[in-house]
Scaffold this motif. Structure first.
Motif, PDB file in Angstrom:
ATOM      1  N   VAL A  52     -26.272 -29.088  89.935  1.00 53.41           N
ATOM      2  CA  VAL A  52     -25.965 -29.082  88.501  1.00 53.41           C
ATOM      3  C   VAL A  52     -26.517 -27.805  87.858  1.00 53.41           C
ATOM      4  O   VAL A  52     -25.871 -27.208  86.993  1.00 53.41           O
ATOM      5  CB  VAL A  52     -26.577 -30.338  87.816  1.00 53.41           C
ATOM      6  CG1 VAL A  52     -26.336 -30.332  86.308  1.00 53.41           C
ATOM      7  CG2 VAL A  52     -26.012 -31.619  88.436  1.00 53.41           C
ATOM      8  N   CYS A  53     -27.736 -27.389  88.258  1.00 49.21           N
ATOM      9  CA  CYS A  53     -28.323 -26.121  87.795  1.00 49.21           C
ATOM     10  C   CYS A  53     -28.948 -25.430  88.993  1.00 49.21           C
ATOM     11  O   CYS A  53     -29.741 -26.036  89.717  1.00 49.21           O
ATOM     12  CB  CYS A  53     -29.422 -26.344  86.751  1.00 49.21           C
ATOM     13  SG  CYS A  53     -28.932 -27.238  85.295  1.00 49.21           S
ATOM     14  N   PHE A 113     -27.112 -38.691  86.478  1.00 44.11           N
ATOM     15  CA  PHE A 113     -28.506 -38.849  86.909  1.00 44.11           C
ATOM     16  C   PHE A 113     -28.826 -37.701  87.862  1.00 44.11           C
ATOM     17  O   PHE A 113     -28.140 -37.486  88.860  1.00 44.11           O
ATOM     18  CB  PHE A 113     -28.728 -40.203  87.584  1.00 44.11           C
ATOM     19  CG  PHE A 113     -30.196 -40.536  87.681  1.00 44.11           C
ATOM     20  CD1 PHE A 113     -30.866 -41.112  86.613  1.00 44.11           C
ATOM     21  CD2 PHE A 113     -30.911 -40.234  88.833  1.00 44.11           C
ATOM     22  CE1 PHE A 113     -32.227 -41.379  86.682  1.00 44.11           C
ATOM     23  CE2 PHE A 113     -32.273 -40.509  88.915  1.00 44.11           C
ATOM     24  CZ  PHE A 113     -32.934 -41.081  87.838  1.00 44.11           C
ATOM     25  N   VAL A 114     -29.868 -36.946  87.528  1.00 38.53           N
ATOM     26  CA  VAL A 114     -30.193 -35.736  88.295  1.00 38.53           C
ATOM     27  C   VAL A 114     -31.525 -35.874  89.025  1.00 38.53           C
ATOM     28  O   VAL A 114     -32.419 -36.609  88.585  1.00 38.53           O
ATOM     29  CB  VAL A 114     -30.231 -34.492  87.380  1.00 38.53           C
ATOM     30  CG1 VAL A 114     -28.823 -34.093  86.956  1.00 38.53           C
ATOM     31  CG2 VAL A 114     -31.107 -34.732  86.152  1.00 38.53           C
ATOM     32  N   VAL A 115     -31.633 -35.140  90.131  1.00 39.80           N
ATOM     33  CA  VAL A 115     -32.874 -35.116  90.921  1.00 39.80           C
ATOM     34  C   VAL A 115     -33.186 -33.678  91.316  1.00 39.80           C
ATOM     35  O   VAL A 115     -32.323 -32.804  91.279  1.00 39.80           O
ATOM     36  CB  VAL A 115     -32.752 -36.002  92.197  1.00 39.80           C
ATOM     37  CG1 VAL A 115     -32.671 -37.474  91.827  1.00 39.80           C
ATOM     38  CG2 VAL A 115     -31.564 -35.576  93.062  1.00 39.80           C
ATOM     39  N   ASP A 151     -37.117 -37.318  90.201  1.00 37.63           N
ATOM     40  CA  ASP A 151     -36.911 -38.185  91.356  1.00 37.63           C
ATOM     41  C   ASP A 151     -35.910 -39.295  91.089  1.00 37.63           C
ATOM     42  O   ASP A 151     -35.587 -39.626  89.950  1.00 37.63           O
ATOM     43  CB  ASP A 151     -38.226 -38.867  91.740  1.00 37.63           C
ATOM     44  CG  ASP A 151     -38.594 -39.962  90.743  1.00 37.63           C
ATOM     45  OD1 ASP A 151     -38.621 -39.672  89.530  1.00 37.63           O
ATOM     46  OD2 ASP A 151     -38.826 -41.111  91.164  1.00 37.63           O
ATOM     47  N   TYR A 152     -35.460 -39.894  92.202  1.00 35.83           N
ATOM     48  CA  TYR A 152     -34.855 -41.211  92.159  1.00 35.83           C
ATOM     49  C   TYR A 152     -35.678 -42.053  93.123  1.00 35.83           C
ATOM     50  O   TYR A 152     -35.729 -41.736  94.326  1.00 35.83           O
ATOM     51  CB  TYR A 152     -33.378 -41.188  92.615  1.00 35.83           C
ATOM     52  CG  TYR A 152     -32.847 -42.592  92.828  1.00 35.83           C
ATOM     53  CD1 TYR A 152     -32.634 -43.425  91.733  1.00 35.83           C
ATOM     54  CD2 TYR A 152     -32.622 -43.097  94.099  1.00 35.83           C
ATOM     55  CE1 TYR A 152     -32.190 -44.717  91.921  1.00 35.83           C
ATOM     56  CE2 TYR A 152     -32.177 -44.380  94.290  1.00 35.83           C
ATOM     57  CZ  TYR A 152     -31.969 -45.193  93.199  1.00 35.83           C
ATOM     58  OH  TYR A 152     -31.541 -46.482  93.387  1.00 35.83           O
ATOM     59  N   ASP A 153     -36.382 -43.042  92.600  1.00 40.98           N
ATOM     60  CA  ASP A 153     -37.195 -43.912  93.453  1.00 40.98           C
ATOM     61  C   ASP A 153     -38.182 -43.095  94.304  1.00 40.98           C
ATOM     62  O   ASP A 153     -38.328 -43.338  95.493  1.00 40.98           O
ATOM     63  CB  ASP A 153     -36.253 -44.755  94.333  1.00 40.98           C
ATOM     64  CG  ASP A 153     -36.942 -45.962  94.921  1.00 40.98           C
ATOM     65  OD1 ASP A 153     -38.078 -46.269  94.518  1.00 40.98           O
ATOM     66  OD2 ASP A 153     -36.328 -46.590  95.812  1.00 40.98           O
ATOM     67  N   LEU A 179     -31.444 -28.346  90.601  1.00 35.15           N
ATOM     68  CA  LEU A 179     -31.178 -29.664  90.027  1.00 35.15           C
ATOM     69  C   LEU A 179     -29.854 -30.178  90.595  1.00 35.15           C
ATOM     70  O   LEU A 179     -28.846 -29.484  90.533  1.00 35.15           O
ATOM     71  CB  LEU A 179     -31.094 -29.567  88.494  1.00 35.15           C
ATOM     72  CG  LEU A 179     -31.161 -30.907  87.767  1.00 35.15           C
ATOM     73  CD1 LEU A 179     -32.579 -31.479  87.803  1.00 35.15           C
ATOM     74  CD2 LEU A 179     -30.700 -30.770  86.323  1.00 35.15           C
ATOM     75  N   ARG A 180     -29.906 -31.394  91.149  1.00 38.75           N
ATOM     76  CA  ARG A 180     -28.694 -31.932  91.770  1.00 38.75           C
ATOM     77  C   ARG A 180     -28.327 -33.291  91.186  1.00 38.75           C
ATOM     78  O   ARG A 180     -29.181 -34.015  90.695  1.00 38.75           O
ATOM     79  CB  ARG A 180     -28.889 -32.064  93.283  1.00 38.75           C
ATOM     80  CG  ARG A 180     -29.224 -30.713  93.907  1.00 38.75           C
ATOM     81  CD  ARG A 180     -29.294 -30.765  95.402  1.00 38.75           C
ATOM     82  NE  ARG A 180     -29.989 -29.601  95.903  1.00 38.75           N
ATOM     83  CZ  ARG A 180     -30.182 -29.359  97.185  1.00 38.75           C
ATOM     84  NH1 ARG A 180     -29.743 -30.202  98.096  1.00 38.75           N
ATOM     85  NH2 ARG A 180     -30.833 -28.265  97.560  1.00 38.75           N
ATOM     86  N   CYS A 181     -27.034 -33.589  91.318  1.00 39.11           N
ATOM     87  CA  CYS A 181     -26.491 -34.819  90.750  1.00 39.11           C
ATOM     88  C   CYS A 181     -26.504 -35.924  91.789  1.00 39.11           C
ATOM     89  O   CYS A 181     -26.001 -35.752  92.899  1.00 39.11           O
ATOM     90  CB  CYS A 181     -25.071 -34.529  90.297  1.00 39.11           C
ATOM     91  SG  CYS A 181     -24.216 -35.968  89.730  1.00 39.11           S
TER      92      CYS A 181
END
Ligand code: IMP
Ligand code: MG
Length: 173
Positions: A7-8, A150-152, A157-159, A168-170
């Motif tokens: 994403v960025c 929702f980005v990580v 983070d995710y979980d 930055l990734r989707c």
């Protein structure tokens, strides 16, 4: 997980951090600001920002939580898990956030900090998802506006996973 869409880019994030540092440096020169980072996600941005600022300042961290285990939606119930260790009365406080989404976390934190009578209280956020806002919050220094995904990565983070991506990734398909 390298297939997650970027994403960025790293370069884009680096430029945003440098621009923010220039703005903050000119506004806080000789004010010895207290930067208060919101854990955990902010640790990468805080380190990059402080190095870019390269000026006298102090750093503190607080930890707030509103996300349940393995969720991408806020529960809406924000709690201060770890508060400040010392007072902020009379200090020039700059809250440093990784991302502002619904705005509940920041709103809760600003109320908590305002009660302690800082000389000034402003907000710096690296990412903003304005389309998701539920509570109006003012961001004084904003890095990048991103779409409603929702980005990580970059500390986010995710979980507890994926904080280590330098970009930055989707997470959504
Ligand atoms: P808000 O209260 O909805 O504004 O939530 C802000 C907090 O939720 C941020 O400080 C992050 O910790 C987390 N958050 C919001 N959106 C994302 C996302 O897209 N990825 C990872 N964490 C997020
Ligand atoms: Mg955060």
């Amino acid at each position: 997980m390298s297939e997650l869409q970027v994403v960025c880019s790293e370069q884009c994030i680096r430029s945003a951090v440098e621009r923010l540092a220039c703005e903050i440096r000119s506004d806080y020169q000789d004010k010895n600001p207290l930067l208060i980072g919101v854990l955990k996600g902010v640790f990468v941005f805080m380190a990059d920002l402080v190095r870019s600022l390269n000026m006298p300042l102090e750093v503190e961290f607080v930890r707030l939580s509103s996300y349940g285990y393995g969720r991408t939606e806020s529960s809406g119930d924000v709690k201060v898990i770890h508060g400040l260790e010392s007072g902020i009365e009379g200090r020039h406080v700059l809250v440093v956030e990784d991302i502002v989404d619904e705005g509940r976390t920041l709103d809760h934190l600003l109320r908590y900090l305002n009660e302690q009578k800082p000389a000034s209280l402003k907000v710096c956020a690296l990412f903003n998802k304005p389309s998701r806002r539920q509570v109006p919050v003012n961001i004084d220094y904003l890095g990048l506006t991103i779409p409603n995904v929702f980005v990580v990565g970059c500390g986010l983070d995710y979980d507890e996973k994926f904080r280590y991506f330098p970009d930055l990734r989707c997470l959504d398909d």
